[in-house]
Write a protein that holds these residues in place. Structure first.
Motif, short mmCIF file in Angstrom:
data_model
loop_
_atom_site.label_atom_id
_atom_site.label_comp_id
_atom_site.label_asym_id
_atom_site.label_seq_id
_atom_site.Cartn_x
_atom_site.Cartn_y
_atom_site.Cartn_z
N ARG A 154 24.07 29.42 -44.37
CA ARG A 154 25.04 29.89 -43.37
C ARG A 154 25.34 28.92 -42.31
N SER A 155 24.23 28.42 -41.63
CA SER A 155 24.06 27.26 -40.60
C SER A 155 24.95 26.26 -40.97
N SER A 156 24.54 25.81 -42.48
CA SER A 156 24.84 24.54 -42.84
C SER A 156 26.61 24.89 -43.25
N LYS A 157 26.97 25.79 -43.38
CA LYS A 157 28.35 26.09 -43.51
C LYS A 157 29.32 25.84 -42.36
N ASP A 158 28.36 26.21 -41.20
CA ASP A 158 29.09 26.11 -39.92
C ASP A 158 29.27 24.51 -39.68
N ALA A 159 28.18 23.93 -40.16
CA ALA A 159 28.12 22.33 -39.73
C ALA A 159 29.24 21.65 -40.51
N VAL A 160 29.61 22.29 -41.92
CA VAL A 160 30.60 21.76 -42.62
C VAL A 160 32.00 21.96 -42.01
N ASN A 161 32.10 23.04 -41.39
CA ASN A 161 33.44 23.58 -40.73
C ASN A 161 33.81 22.51 -39.58
N ALA A 162 32.48 22.26 -38.99
CA ALA A 162 32.59 21.39 -37.50
C ALA A 162 32.83 20.10 -37.85
N ILE A 163 32.29 19.61 -39.09
CA ILE A 163 32.45 18.11 -39.46
C ILE A 163 34.00 17.80 -39.83
#
Length: 307
Positions: A127-136
């Motif tokens: 889930r935190s990786s998906k947050d990172a993708v959204n931020a990128i």
């Protein structure tokens, strides 16, 4: 020995003096002095002390001309001490507050980069990786001409590989569960999972293997199905087999797929024979029942005439 002792004593005195100086700063209400000291500790790389002093001075200087640099350094100080989640939040706050600043682009990139560094290995919750993708993606959309754009792309690619590996391991888990005592629901879960994997990762190196397993699992599922569902599932398995043969004509799995298709066709022929026999028996039973009804009606009519 005397020289070594003097050196140790000198270092100890300096440390004590430094601790004493920092202790006084912690208690100080001279905000200019605190601001300068926080920047000094930050420039020296003593980020923990810089954070402590920024914590004291930022609420006071917020909104002033000094706040921009202090807040940017504050976010970086957390990043340098590997407090990635905190630093990501501070970088995002900086960007939202100073979006016209010359530092805004870097702040938004660092927000994404900090989240990226905090993202876990593929075998953990993503889930935190998906947050990172959204931020990128937010950074890339906001600054498409940035020098960091290619770097952001590589981060996205790395995270997508983690998602892919995570999804593949989940697929293998479902496949493994079909070997248990009650495989029925897991067959269906495998079929859905394998199809979703191919949609989510159309270029994955695992697609050929999972496409083969899809043929294998769907055939086993159809074979074990109740009679009313058997025809539909056997046909679906044949569709999967035909799709595999067309998509991977040179696959090492092709011979196994051909064998499964042949077996499934035989199973379908047997099903049709049983279905035909069942329909014939049903038709004969209906005929006999109708004949019995006619005879009964005729008998009743005859008795009525006699009476």
């Amino acid at each position: 020995m005397k020289i070594s002792s003097y050196i140790v004593l000198f270092v100890t005195c300096c440390s004590l003096y430094g601790c004493g100086e920092f202790y006084k700063l912690e208690k100080s209400t001279n905000w200019d002095e605190l601001y300068e000291a926080a920047n000094k500790y930050y420039d020296k790389g003593d980020h923990n002390k810089a954070i402590i002093l920024y914590d004291r001075v930022l609420p006071v200087i917020r909104g002033s001309g000094k706040a921009e640099l202090a807040e940017f350094n504050y976010a970086y100080a957390h990043f340098r001490t590997k407090r990635y989640i905190e630093s990501a939040g501070y970088f995002k706050t900086f960007f939202d507050t100073y979006n016209r600043s010359p530092l805004a682009e870097e702040a938004l990139f660092m927000h994404a980069y900090a989240l990226y560094l905090d993202s876990p290995d593929y075998n953990l919750d993503q889930r935190s990786s998906k947050d990172a993708v959204n931020a990128i993606q937010l950074f890339m959309n906001r600054f498409p001409e940035s020098d960091s754009y290619e770097r952001a792309l590589s981060m996205i690619d790395d995270l997508q590989k983690r998602f892919e590996e995570k999804a593949f391991q989940e697929s293998k888990m479902y496949y493994k569960l079909t070997e248990g005592l009650f495989p029925g629901e897991f067959y269906r879960a495998c079929i859905i999972n394998f199809q979703n994997f191919a949609k989510s990762f159309p270029d994955s190196k695992y697609n050929e293997e999972l496409a083969f397993k899809l043929v294998e699992v769907s055939s086993a599922y159809a074979e074990r199905s109740v009679f009313d569902k058997k025809e539909e599932r056997l046909k679906q398995s044949l569709e999967f087999g035909d799709g595999f043969s067309k998509k991977y004509p040179n696959s090492n799995y092709l011979k196994k797929v051909d064998n499964i298709i042949a077996k499934t066709k035989t199973e379908l022929d047997s099903y049709y024979q049983l279905k035909n026999q069942y329909e014939q028996r049903s038709a004969e039973a209906r005929r006999l029942l109708e004949e019995e009804e006619r005879n009964k009606e005729a008998s009743e009519a005859l008795r009525s005439v006699e009476n």
